[in-house]
Design a protein around this motif. Structure first.
Motif, PDB file in Angstrom:
ATOM      1  N   GLU A   1      -1.529  10.781   1.498  1.00 31.34           N
ATOM      2  CA  GLU A   1      -0.994  11.712   2.485  1.00 31.34           C
ATOM      3  C   GLU A   1      -0.433  12.968   1.827  1.00 31.34           C
ATOM      4  OE1 GLU A   1       1.723   9.318   4.741  1.00 31.34           O
ATOM      5  OE2 GLU A   1       0.134   8.580   6.079  1.00 31.34           O
ATOM      6  N   THR A   2       0.112  12.833   0.625  1.00 25.26           N
ATOM      7  CA  THR A   2       0.577  14.007  -0.118  1.00 25.26           C
ATOM      8  C   THR A   2      -0.585  14.942  -0.422  1.00 25.26           C
ATOM      9  OG1 THR A   2       2.401  12.774  -1.124  1.00 25.26           O
ATOM     10  CG2 THR A   2       1.716  14.796  -2.237  1.00 25.26           C
TER      11      THR A   2
ATOM     12  N   ALA B   1      -2.083   5.001  -8.453  1.00 26.66           N
ATOM     13  CA  ALA B   1      -1.403   4.216  -7.417  1.00 26.66           C
ATOM     14  C   ALA B   1      -2.250   3.031  -6.968  1.00 26.66           C
ATOM     15  CB  ALA B   1      -1.067   5.112  -6.222  1.00 26.66           C
TER      16      ALA B   1
ATOM     17  N   ASN C   1      -6.809  15.599  -6.798  1.00 26.42           N
ATOM     18  CA  ASN C   1      -5.785  14.613  -6.457  1.00 26.42           C
ATOM     19  C   ASN C   1      -6.157  13.197  -6.877  1.00 26.42           C
ATOM     20  OD1 ASN C   1      -3.989  16.430  -4.783  1.00 26.42           O
ATOM     21  ND2 ASN C   1      -5.882  16.617  -3.621  1.00 26.42           N
TER      22      ASN C   1
ATOM     23  N   ILE D   1      -0.610   5.074   0.003  1.00 19.73           N
ATOM     24  CA  ILE D   1      -0.553   5.873   1.231  1.00 19.73           C
ATOM     25  C   ILE D   1       0.194   7.176   0.983  1.00 19.73           C
ATOM     26  CG2 ILE D   1       0.400   5.956   3.572  1.00 19.73           C
ATOM     27  CD1 ILE D   1      -0.177   2.958   3.785  1.00 19.73           C
ATOM     28  N   THR D   2       1.294   7.086   0.241  1.00 21.09           N
ATOM     29  CA  THR D   2       2.055   8.294  -0.079  1.00 21.09           C
ATOM     30  C   THR D   2       1.216   9.277  -0.871  1.00 21.09           C
ATOM     31  OG1 THR D   2       4.162   7.100  -0.094  1.00 21.09           O
ATOM     32  CG2 THR D   2       4.081   9.190  -1.284  1.00 21.09           C
ATOM     33  N   ALA D   3       0.474   8.758  -1.872  1.00 18.12           N
ATOM     34  CA  ALA D   3      -0.365   9.632  -2.705  1.00 18.12           C
ATOM     35  C   ALA D   3      -1.474  10.278  -1.880  1.00 18.12           C
ATOM     36  CB  ALA D   3      -0.966   8.836  -3.863  1.00 18.12           C
TER      37      ALA D   3
ATOM     38  N   TRP E   1       0.827  -1.212   0.000  1.00 21.50           N
ATOM     39  CA  TRP E   1       0.000   0.000   0.000  1.00 21.50           C
ATOM     40  C   TRP E   1       0.858   1.257   0.000  1.00 21.50           C
ATOM     41  CZ3 TRP E   1      -4.855  -0.008  -1.242  1.00 21.50           C
ATOM     42  CH2 TRP E   1      -5.699  -1.076  -0.903  1.00 21.50           C
ATOM     43  N   GLY E   2       2.174   1.100   0.016  1.00 21.41           N
ATOM     44  CA  GLY E   2       3.064   2.255   0.185  1.00 21.41           C
ATOM     45  C   GLY E   2       2.804   3.404  -0.771  1.00 21.41           C
ATOM     46  N   ASP E   3       2.705   3.116  -2.075  1.00 19.90           N
ATOM     47  CA  ASP E   3       2.498   4.174  -3.073  1.00 19.90           C
ATOM     48  C   ASP E   3       1.153   4.861  -2.882  1.00 19.90           C
ATOM     49  OD1 ASP E   3       4.926   3.572  -4.132  1.00 19.90           O
ATOM     50  OD2 ASP E   3       4.162   2.460  -5.869  1.00 19.90           O
TER      51      ASP E   3
END
Length: 204
Positions: free
Chosen positions: A125-126, A176, A169, A121-123, A117-119
């Motif tokens: 939170e960004t 992602a 967004n 979560i980054t998208a 899920w990293g990508d």
């Protein structure tokens, strides 16, 4: 004034959770004739062994009822099969009995896999969003063997956020997500742009 605002917010959150519980309860109480027909056939046929009412397999944590409802969407009354090859026979049973609409779900456990899920979560939170984790972290699955694994996978491809980020967004987030789903605590859903590879959904 602040105390009044806090009380109003708490009341709205409580009303939202209540609405989610009512929706889940109604899904149990008002099982469609199509779903009942499939489950009746499955319970009386060796070929249909293991078929389960999807929502019957879940116990959701307080506050995540609307997220589960939003993630499952039209599958609240779906019937889950561990073997995709059984869908055709179940479909034939529904048509033969003329009992209306039903959603059938089957999982191919060989292909079922999720990337990190990293990508995502980054998208999120960004974009200023707050991630609450995978829906599978907030829902218990009560089913043994392959059916339980399949049910877990059905919610494991869903990430819960407190609220969906602003629409501008969405592009980065859906890229992602791939074939996975983002859902808010109020049940709003953002689907990924990929094609599901692990599941077969048949709505009749």
């Amino acid at each position: 004034i602040r105390d009044l605002e806090s009380q109003n917010q708490a009341l709205q959150e409580t009303q939202g959770r209540l609405a989610g519980l009512v929706a889940v309860d109604q899904a149990f109480e008002g099982v469609s004739s199509g779903s009942k027909a499939v489950l009746d056939w499955a319970s009386s046929s060796p070929a249909g062994a293991g078929a389960r009412f999807l929502l019957d397999l879940f116990e959701v944590s307080p506050g995540f009822e609307l997220a589960l409802e939003g993630a499952l969407e039209g599958r609240l009354q779906a019937v889950l099969f561990s073997d995709p090859s059984l869908l055709a026979e179940a479909q034939a049973q529904v048509k033969a009995q003329g009992v209306g609409r039903v959603c059938l779900v089957a999982a191919d456990l060989v292909e079922a896999h999720e990337s990190s899920w990293g990508d995502v979560i980054t998208a999120v939170e960004t974009a200023g969003g707050v991630v609450r984790g995978s829906l599978a972290d907030h829902v218990k699955v009560f089913a043994p063997g392959v059916v339980g694994v399949a049910a877990y996978q059905e919610i494991g491809k869903v990430l819960v956020v407190e609220a969906l980020p602003a629409p501008e967004n969405f592009g980065a987030i859906t890229r992602a997500l791939g074939h996975r789903t983002l859902v808010s605590l109020t049940g709003e859903v953002l689907e990924g742009g990929g094609t599901p590879v692990s599941y077969t959904h048949l709505t009749m």
